[in-house]
Scaffold this motif. Sequence first.
Motif, PDB file in Angstrom:
ATOM      1  N   ILE A  31     -66.048 -60.603 -29.747  1.00 18.27           N
ATOM      2  CA  ILE A  31     -66.398 -59.892 -30.980  1.00 18.27           C
ATOM      3  C   ILE A  31     -65.430 -58.743 -31.269  1.00 18.27           C
ATOM      4  CG2 ILE A  31     -68.876 -60.432 -30.882  1.00 18.27           C
ATOM      5  CD1 ILE A  31     -69.305 -57.594 -29.693  1.00 18.27           C
ATOM      6  N   LYS A  86     -59.952 -48.977 -28.106  1.00 15.94           N
ATOM      7  CA  LYS A  86     -59.898 -50.308 -27.504  1.00 15.94           C
ATOM      8  C   LYS A  86     -61.178 -51.095 -27.750  1.00 15.94           C
ATOM      9  CE  LYS A  86     -60.457 -51.934 -23.019  1.00 15.94           C
ATOM     10  NZ  LYS A  86     -61.800 -52.011 -23.381  1.00 15.94           N
ATOM     11  N   PRO A  88     -63.616 -54.393 -26.859  1.00 11.24           N
ATOM     12  CA  PRO A  88     -63.873 -55.021 -25.543  1.00 11.24           C
ATOM     13  C   PRO A  88     -63.000 -56.250 -25.305  1.00 11.24           C
ATOM     14  CG  PRO A  88     -65.729 -55.338 -27.053  1.00 11.24           C
ATOM     15  CD  PRO A  88     -64.801 -54.400 -27.725  1.00 11.24           C
ATOM     16  N   ILE A  89     -62.761 -56.519 -24.052  1.00 10.78           N
ATOM     17  CA  ILE A  89     -61.975 -57.708 -23.714  1.00 10.78           C
ATOM     18  C   ILE A  89     -62.754 -58.586 -22.732  1.00 10.78           C
ATOM     19  CG2 ILE A  89     -59.712 -56.636 -24.050  1.00 10.78           C
ATOM     20  CD1 ILE A  89     -59.765 -56.684 -20.839  1.00 10.78           C
ATOM     21  N   THR A  90     -62.357 -59.837 -22.662  1.00  9.19           N
ATOM     22  CA  THR A  90     -62.978 -60.778 -21.732  1.00  9.19           C
ATOM     23  C   THR A  90     -62.120 -60.827 -20.478  1.00  9.19           C
ATOM     24  OG1 THR A  90     -63.740 -62.079 -23.599  1.00  9.19           O
ATOM     25  CG2 THR A  90     -63.728 -63.187 -21.456  1.00  9.19           C
ATOM     26  N   THR A  91     -62.741 -60.550 -19.334  1.00 11.91           N
ATOM     27  CA  THR A  91     -62.012 -60.698 -18.074  1.00 11.91           C
ATOM     28  C   THR A  91     -62.268 -62.112 -17.565  1.00 11.91           C
ATOM     29  OG1 THR A  91     -62.560 -58.407 -17.603  1.00 11.91           O
ATOM     30  CG2 THR A  91     -61.611 -59.675 -15.800  1.00 11.91           C
ATOM     31  N   ASN A 101     -59.893 -53.170 -17.847  1.00 14.39           N
ATOM     32  CA  ASN A 101     -60.587 -51.901 -18.127  1.00 14.39           C
ATOM     33  C   ASN A 101     -60.441 -50.954 -16.956  1.00 14.39           C
ATOM     34  OD1 ASN A 101     -61.656 -52.722 -20.662  1.00 14.39           O
ATOM     35  ND2 ASN A 101     -63.011 -54.077 -19.511  1.00 14.39           N
ATOM     36  N   GLU A 277     -64.033 -46.556 -26.573  1.00  7.68           N
ATOM     37  CA  GLU A 277     -64.477 -47.940 -26.675  1.00  7.68           C
ATOM     38  C   GLU A 277     -65.983 -47.985 -26.879  1.00  7.68           C
ATOM     39  OE1 GLU A 277     -63.622 -49.874 -22.876  1.00  7.68           O
ATOM     40  OE2 GLU A 277     -64.241 -48.107 -21.786  1.00  7.68           O
ATOM     41  N   HIS A 280     -70.448 -51.830 -24.471  1.00 10.26           N
ATOM     42  CA  HIS A 280     -70.735 -53.247 -24.196  1.00 10.26           C
ATOM     43  C   HIS A 280     -69.437 -54.049 -24.028  1.00 10.26           C
ATOM     44  CE1 HIS A 280     -69.525 -54.255 -28.265  1.00 10.26           C
ATOM     45  NE2 HIS A 280     -70.251 -53.231 -28.700  1.00 10.26           N
ATOM     46  N   GLY A 281     -69.606 -55.329 -23.712  1.00 12.39           N
ATOM     47  CA  GLY A 281     -68.457 -56.204 -23.515  1.00 12.39           C
ATOM     48  C   GLY A 281     -68.132 -57.016 -24.760  1.00 12.39           C
ATOM     49  N   SER A 282     -67.415 -58.111 -24.557  1.00  8.77           N
ATOM     50  CA  SER A 282     -66.858 -58.871 -25.683  1.00  8.77           C
ATOM     51  C   SER A 282     -67.832 -59.904 -26.256  1.00  8.77           C
ATOM     52  CB  SER A 282     -65.581 -59.573 -25.222  1.00  8.77           C
ATOM     53  OG  SER A 282     -65.901 -60.430 -24.134  1.00  8.77           O
ATOM     54  N   ALA A 283     -69.038 -59.986 -25.688  1.00 13.82           N
ATOM     55  CA  ALA A 283     -70.112 -60.869 -26.185  1.00 13.82           C
ATOM     56  C   ALA A 283     -69.571 -62.176 -26.772  1.00 13.82           C
ATOM     57  CB  ALA A 283     -70.957 -60.113 -27.214  1.00 13.82           C
ATOM     58  N   ARG A 285     -70.425 -65.147 -26.942  1.00 13.01           N
ATOM     59  CA  ARG A 285     -71.331 -66.054 -27.665  1.00 13.01           C
ATOM     60  C   ARG A 285     -71.537 -65.640 -29.117  1.00 13.01           C
ATOM     61  NH1 ARG A 285     -76.580 -66.357 -25.827  1.00 13.01           N
ATOM     62  NH2 ARG A 285     -76.280 -64.420 -24.701  1.00 13.01           N
ATOM     63  N   ARG A 286     -71.288 -64.364 -29.408  1.00  8.89           N
ATOM     64  CA  ARG A 286     -71.496 -63.859 -30.776  1.00  8.89           C
ATOM     65  C   ARG A 286     -70.201 -63.827 -31.572  1.00  8.89           C
ATOM     66  NH1 ARG A 286     -76.903 -64.194 -30.641  1.00  8.89           N
ATOM     67  NH2 ARG A 286     -77.648 -63.310 -28.685  1.00  8.89           N
ATOM     68  N   ASN A 293     -72.750 -55.961 -33.963  1.00 12.52           N
ATOM     69  CA  ASN A 293     -72.953 -54.586 -34.417  1.00 12.52           C
ATOM     70  C   ASN A 293     -71.697 -53.768 -34.054  1.00 12.52           C
ATOM     71  OD1 ASN A 293     -73.865 -52.023 -34.953  1.00 12.52           O
ATOM     72  ND2 ASN A 293     -75.821 -52.284 -33.892  1.00 12.52           N
ATOM     73  N   TYR A 332     -78.095 -57.915 -36.720  1.00  9.35           N
ATOM     74  CA  TYR A 332     -79.169 -58.730 -36.133  1.00  9.35           C
ATOM     75  C   TYR A 332     -79.812 -58.110 -34.877  1.00  9.35           C
ATOM     76  CZ  TYR A 332     -76.832 -60.164 -31.898  1.00  9.35           C
ATOM     77  OH  TYR A 332     -76.269 -60.134 -30.652  1.00  9.35           O
TER      78      TYR A 332
HETATM   79  P1  NAD Z   1     -71.653 -58.134 -23.228  1.00 10.82           P
HETATM   80  O1  NAD Z   1     -71.909 -56.677 -23.309  1.00 10.82           O
HETATM   81  O2  NAD Z   1     -70.380 -58.618 -23.783  1.00 10.82           O
HETATM   82  O3  NAD Z   1     -72.795 -58.899 -24.006  1.00 10.82           O
HETATM   83  C1  NAD Z   1     -74.102 -59.115 -23.549  1.00 10.82           C
HETATM   84  C2  NAD Z   1     -75.030 -59.389 -24.725  1.00 10.82           C
HETATM   85  O4  NAD Z   1     -75.301 -58.160 -25.369  1.00 10.82           O
HETATM   86  C3  NAD Z   1     -74.440 -60.276 -25.816  1.00 10.82           C
HETATM   87  O5  NAD Z   1     -74.615 -61.629 -25.574  1.00 10.82           O
HETATM   88  C4  NAD Z   1     -75.204 -59.806 -27.029  1.00 10.82           C
HETATM   89  O6  NAD Z   1     -76.471 -60.417 -27.074  1.00 10.82           O
HETATM   90  C5  NAD Z   1     -75.386 -58.341 -26.774  1.00 10.82           C
HETATM   91  N1  NAD Z   1     -74.351 -57.526 -27.409  1.00 10.82           N
HETATM   92  C6  NAD Z   1     -73.299 -56.915 -26.803  1.00 10.82           C
HETATM   93  N2  NAD Z   1     -72.584 -56.238 -27.704  1.00 10.82           N
HETATM   94  C7  NAD Z   1     -73.173 -56.429 -28.894  1.00 10.82           C
HETATM   95  C8  NAD Z   1     -72.893 -55.975 -30.203  1.00 10.82           C
HETATM   96  N3  NAD Z   1     -71.849 -55.196 -30.487  1.00 10.82           N
HETATM   97  N4  NAD Z   1     -73.717 -56.368 -31.207  1.00 10.82           N
HETATM   98  C9  NAD Z   1     -74.766 -57.145 -30.960  1.00 10.82           C
HETATM   99  N5  NAD Z   1     -75.104 -57.589 -29.744  1.00 10.82           N
HETATM  100  C10 NAD Z   1     -74.309 -57.242 -28.716  1.00 10.82           C
HETATM  101  O7  NAD Z   1     -71.786 -58.560 -21.707  1.00 10.82           O
HETATM  102  P2  NAD Z   1     -71.329 -59.879 -20.946  1.00 10.82           P
HETATM  103  O8  NAD Z   1     -71.750 -61.081 -21.755  1.00 10.82           O
HETATM  104  O9  NAD Z   1     -71.835 -59.716 -19.588  1.00 10.82           O
HETATM  105  O10 NAD Z   1     -69.766 -59.815 -20.869  1.00 10.82           O
HETATM  106  C11 NAD Z   1     -68.897 -60.574 -21.691  1.00 10.82           C
HETATM  107  C12 NAD Z   1     -67.450 -60.265 -21.335  1.00 10.82           C
HETATM  108  O11 NAD Z   1     -67.174 -58.893 -21.639  1.00 10.82           O
HETATM  109  C13 NAD Z   1     -67.092 -60.442 -19.851  1.00 10.82           C
HETATM  110  O12 NAD Z   1     -65.838 -61.094 -19.777  1.00 10.82           O
HETATM  111  C14 NAD Z   1     -66.975 -59.029 -19.325  1.00 10.82           C
HETATM  112  O13 NAD Z   1     -66.054 -58.946 -18.271  1.00 10.82           O
HETATM  113  C15 NAD Z   1     -66.480 -58.301 -20.554  1.00 10.82           C
HETATM  114  N6  NAD Z   1     -66.769 -56.862 -20.583  1.00 10.82           N
HETATM  115  C16 NAD Z   1     -65.810 -56.073 -21.131  1.00 10.82           C
HETATM  116  C17 NAD Z   1     -66.034 -54.722 -21.253  1.00 10.82           C
HETATM  117  C18 NAD Z   1     -64.959 -53.894 -21.882  1.00 10.82           C
HETATM  118  O14 NAD Z   1     -63.987 -54.421 -22.381  1.00 10.82           O
HETATM  119  N7  NAD Z   1     -65.088 -52.580 -21.876  1.00 10.82           N
HETATM  120  C19 NAD Z   1     -67.234 -54.152 -20.804  1.00 10.82           C
HETATM  121  C20 NAD Z   1     -68.216 -54.992 -20.254  1.00 10.82           C
HETATM  122  C21 NAD Z   1     -67.970 -56.357 -20.153  1.00 10.82           C
END
Ligand code: NAD
Length: 497
Positions: A31, A86, A88-91, A101, A277, A280-283, A285-286, A293, A332
């Motif tokens: 995202i 920055k 979020p990025i996918t590791t 990170n 930043e 949260h991460g790169s979510a 699935r969304r 958001n 949402y």
């Molecule tokens: P995540 O935080 O990306 O998402 C978990 C869930 O939280 C999502 O499926 C979604 O339902 C919800 N969510 C998160 N952010 C949202 C937003 N902005 N708006 C709406 N809903 C939101 O956690 P994850 O799925 O465990 O991690 C996905 C990837 O992100 C992994 O590769 C992980 O390493 C990476 N990550 C990156 C950072 C960063 O870049 N700082 C931090 C955490 C995780």
Amino acid sequence: MQSTTSPAVATANSTSKYTKTPITVAYGDGIGPEIMRATLDIILAAGAQLEIEEIEIGEKVYLRGISAGIEDSSWDSLRRTKVFLKAPITTPQGSGYKSLNVTTRKTLGLYSNIRPCVSYHPFVETKHPVMDVVIIRENEEDLYAGIEHRQTDEVFQCLKIISRPGCEKIVRYAFEYAKNNNRKKLTCFTKDNIMKMTDGLFHQVFDEIGAEYPEIEKEHWIVDIGAAKMADTPQAFDMIVMPNLYGDILSDVAAQITGSVGLAGSANVGDHGAMFEAIHGSAPRRAGQNLANPSGLLLGAVMMLNHIGQNEIATKVHNAWLRTLEDGVHTYDIFKEKTSKQKVGTQEFAQAVIARLGQSPTLLKAVDYPADAKKIEVKVTRRTPQVKETIGVDVFLNWVNGSANDLGKQIEKASTKNLKFVVMSNRGVKVYPNGAPETFCTDHWRCRFEHPEGKAISHDDIIEVLQNVRKLGLDFIKTENLCTFDGKKGYTLAQGQ
Ligand code: NAD
């Protein structure tokens, strides 16, 4: 927060009172690009004066075979601008990749991670209407040192590194932040009932430095019950300072219980730069659905605007955003029939905030960031090292050929004049002499040798023990020196010793 860029000043023929500040921007993965676009649209519409340098980081870079996830040329940009916004990025999963990170925070020395978690009742549904907690997470040490080894067939190890300067920096930063932001109470979470030396040091430094801030109320909670209390009664906390891992986990919990993990921003600051930043991460699935958001990254950008001295823009953006939440325009993740009026996508949410620039919330508390916010500068003075004496050694063995008693009887024979066998443990529990028959044993054994009168020994003494271990045909996998500092033991006893 300390600024690493020159303060913005008015120029005669500019329509803004601020000059352009160079920043580095990365759109990230999942995202990331959508929320970054939305964030930049809002802050630029509000009049942020930025000279944006874009860099590519994350998945695409990893998949080009660069295990750090960032090109060398991108470090040049970060060193030049010293300000990083920055996404979020996918590791990628798997041991070949290092978390970008963690690398960025550690390489740039961004030791302090500030994560404000606020609830927006009654506009965003939450079980905790009165919640306004700032989590200060240590950013460079702890289990995030990333020093991991597989030592035997069965046993894997990750080193938890906690340093005195590291604790002093983060704890002092937290107290200074409390003072600057008119916070009344600072709580410390550790697990020092179990990790007496590492978490014990963090707690001790909290007590030492806390004594210099009599105006701030101080308390310490063991992290497990503290976390339960925070999830149940967050209004009992004002600010919480924690070692890295607890801070990572509990700031997600804190953000989520305000209504959504998507609502919290985060600043990583150090002496040589800052990174902003979402928490949260790169979510993934969304991603690509215009659903996410952008609020977390936007609030990170608000912290950035304050950091670079563009406080009026920060105030304008934050208030317009609060007004948007109040007006029930929700993505949402926070949309609820009862509290929301309009369900929108990422882009539409950004447009709704832009349409409200210049407006303030009516019920939620409006912000007003001062131009002269005091910069936090933490100086750590290295103290004179204590007198270190080595008085023993732990020899770790990989062994599978029998019981604890079988091995114990052999390893006793490795004793020398200066280093006598004392105890053997398995996963920290004493198993010889006089171990309990019920204790489950893996293939990983720690054998402790100490000078019989606690006197100093030499490296040659340790090598002599290892020669004996080798002659016994045993496989040693590492040693750990047992030291005293100003006469005080720098190691713990085995459980049951
Ligand atoms: P995540 O935080 O990306 O998402 C978990 C869930 O939280 C999502 O499926 C979604 O339902 C919800 N969510 C998160 N952010 C949202 C937003 N902005 N708006 C709406 N809903 C939101 O956690 P994850 O799925 O465990 O991690 C996905 C990837 O992100 C992994 O590769 C992980 O390493 C990476 N990550 C990156 C950072 C960063 O870049 N700082 C931090 C955490 C995780």
